[in-house]
Motif scaffolding. Structure first.
Motif, short mmCIF file in Angstrom:
data_model
loop_
_atom_site.label_atom_id
_atom_site.label_comp_id
_atom_site.label_asym_id
_atom_site.label_seq_id
_atom_site.Cartn_x
_atom_site.Cartn_y
_atom_site.Cartn_z
N SER A 115 0.84 -1.21 0.00
CA SER A 115 0.00 0.00 0.00
C SER A 115 0.87 1.26 0.00
O SER A 115 0.56 2.24 -0.69
N TYR A 173 -5.88 2.11 3.83
CA TYR A 173 -5.09 0.95 4.22
C TYR A 173 -5.28 0.72 5.71
O TYR A 173 -5.20 1.66 6.50
N THR A 179 -5.90 -3.55 2.15
CA THR A 179 -5.88 -2.36 1.31
C THR A 179 -7.19 -2.28 0.54
O THR A 179 -7.60 -3.27 -0.07
#
Lengths: 402, 402
Positions: free
Chosen positions: B81, B101, B108
């Motif tokens: 992420s 996230y 994510t």
């Protein structure tokens, strides 16, 4: 005492008194602050009764160089203490023992080495250290091999890279060694008598190219945990003992940077001897001793490093035919390139070395500086084409006859 | 929901419902788990009413490959992420948008790209993507330049190196790409019909040497933040749009590794076309298209990278005469070496590519595998001596006539 503040002498003594199991009851303390006050406080604390002593080294939150002051991370105390502990696990006899580290105060309590001399001082005085080559090559081979992907599990090594990220102190090196000396930067500081030679360096495209490549290696090649500032001022020495101190510049970088630092500082002394030893024969002999030391350092280093490789290599691919030989050659070449760049910065850049800077007569100093610049330049131009440490020795000899 | 556990489909829908300002009131959710279940759960969640949709990708704490299972850090979800966010800051149009996230769940939430095709699938079906070279070269030039010491403040770069230390996923690469394919390792998996060619690779000292040097670069050269797994299965594509996904292998490594991955996977498809396109002329044409794409990727990459260098180079020494040209040449050479090693691992190693593995007839598959091995081997042997991308194209053409 948990919040950071610079210790007074009295507080330092109190701190020392409270270290468990060190000083006996009824100690009578004597304290001296022996740091240069630029980066750190260094308290030497001893007990008149037992004769025991230790060093309290506290990082200051700024650096003072030629009157200027800029903020500097206290994290360097953590790095110094953690590098010392790691080095001690590999070659305990070659580093000061760390008794304790106090992160809140950026304070390391360590072994007192007052019976040792700073090697740079000893060399200026014309002393020889016949065990130094064996000791420092042992230090280099152990610390560089066993922190690299060759001698350490590669996943653990990555965590150590993370542990020793050191942006602020690396920046000092990146600027003062690999950048400023190569142009007319404000931080530079050189003898006006060598202005011509300095300008030639600023105009030498081939040299600048090699320095750019060396700088790239310094920025990107995370080969091993380096000491990062391994000059002869970072070595405490006696006839029998060698102690490497002050690894606050420690980080994961190219191995040749540490090896080159040792070579460079011996060669700076070699250049400075122009002024220190009047008798020609004695000067020649001392310089021969310095060159032999350089030869021995590389030879012994290469032997031991390869012995570790054979015995403790953790990487299957390190056994591939021809790889070790190629690796050692690249290591020699890097060492030569970094040695050259570490010489030039000490003549043109901000921070000089006493081997040359304390020559008071400017004409005499200029002679030594020209020798140092000539060697430094030749080493940098040689680096990627070098095949033997003998080429370094030939360059050093040749620089005297120019 | 703060402690880690693998989400059920119902929990995934609840999670999606609670994302602020995404789905309207009264949404009617449809959910499908579309991951392959080996490394991650991937939920596609859409609202029948508004037509809006998104992806929830959750890392699983283990990896399953060919039936075996081993633990694998959830930290890879953070890395994925954070790499996506960093890439989005440089080339937002080329990566999926990350909505949020959740570190506790290693989850994510990102843009739904179901209207795109996995590029590997598209190429196997004989589709052409005329914008791919422009898109991926833009992605490579931006992400590699602006995360390197050339385009990013060097102290910030060091903090990013620290942020993206990724030992576990790097180990997969180190073992499966740079080690196991070069000896009779248990993880290897190859067509018995090419046993002879595989054994020749195991006995080729020169090749093994080059692989050791490439592996060393992967282990030590922290040049730029890499995607780390940039094959055509990590690319979502349409005629107009390219999206690079799945950067969980992200770390600071040698730039050529990402560039080489793209080249290798186009060449693996090139080798596989032996079986996919029956008509000789059509096959030839498609292969020409693939080779032209490779040429364009390098050429456009080099142009853009150097344009960034000229415009945004942060390093004084990067302007030194000859340095940029030398850097670009080394970058090409690295890319070629890594491309070769990424091809060989897909034929001999654990994980194969559908371009070749899904050729069901073993004899036909072996023909493609021999082409791929031949190209891979030639690229590795060429790497440090290469001077032009044309040499790659010549090698690819030559491998068909052997």
């Amino acid at each position: 005492m948990s919040q950071y503040h610079a210790l007074s002498e009295q507080e330092a003594v109190e701190y020392a008194r409270n270290i468990p199991n060190f000083f006996p009851e009824g100690a009578e303390f004597v304290s001296r602050e022996i740091g240069d006050g630029n980066l750190n406080l260094v308290f030497h604390i001893s007990d008149k009764v037992s004769g025991k002593s230790l060093i309290l080294k506290q990082a200051l939150p700024y650096a003072k160089v030629v009157g200027e002051s800029w903020p500097l991370t206290l994290d360097r105390a953590r790095i110094e203490s953690e590098v010392l502990l790691l080095e001690a696990s590999l070659c305990p006899e070659l580093v000061p023992h760390v008794y304790t580290y106090d992160p809140a105060l950026a304070l390391t309590v360590m072994e007192d080495l007052s019976d040792h001399t700073i090697m740079r001082r000893g060399l200026i005085e014309g002393n020889r250290y016949p065990l130094f080559a064996a000791h420092i090559s042992h230090f280099l081979a152990k610390t560089l091999f066993y922190t690299s992907d060759l001698g350490l599990n590669q996943q653990e090594k990555k965590l150590k890279v993370q542990q020793f990220i050191n942006p602020e102190l690396c920046k000092i090196t990146e600027d003062l060694i690999f950048d400023h000396p190569y142009w007319n930067a404000e931080t530079n500081n050189y003898n006006p008598l060598i202005r011509k030679e300095v300008e030639q360096i600023w105009q030498n495209d081939k040299l600048q190219f090699e320095v750019a490549v060396l700088r790239e290696k310094f920025l990107t090649h995370a080969q091993a945990l380096l000491h990062g500032d391994l000059h002869t001022g970072s070595v405490f020495i006696t006839a029998r003992s060698t102690k490497v101190i002050d690894p606050e510049f420690g980080f994961y970088g190219p191995m040749g940077f540490d090896i080159g630092a040792v070579i460079a500082n011996l060669l700076l002394n070699y250049a400075g001897q122009e002024a220190w030893i009047a008798d020609e024969k004695a000067r020649h002999d001392f310089r021969e001793y310095l060159l032999e030391t350089i030869r021995d350092i590389w030879t012994l280093f290469a032997e031991q490093f390869q012995a570790h490789w054979t015995q403790d290599g953790v990487d299957r691919l390190s056994k591939v035919a021809g790889y070790r030989e190629d690796y050692m050659l690249r290591l020699l070449q890097d060492s030569i390139g970094f040695a050259g760049s570490k010489m030039i910065r000490r003549i043109i850049g901000l921070a000089h070395v006493a081997d040359i800077q304390s020559i008071l007569d400017l004409e005499a100093r200029a002679r030594s500086e020209r020798i140092a610049l000539s060697i430094g330049e030749s080493l940098i131009l040689l680096n990627r084409h070098a095949h033997s440490i003998e080429e370094v020795i030939d360059i050093a000899k040749g620089a005297l006859t120019e």
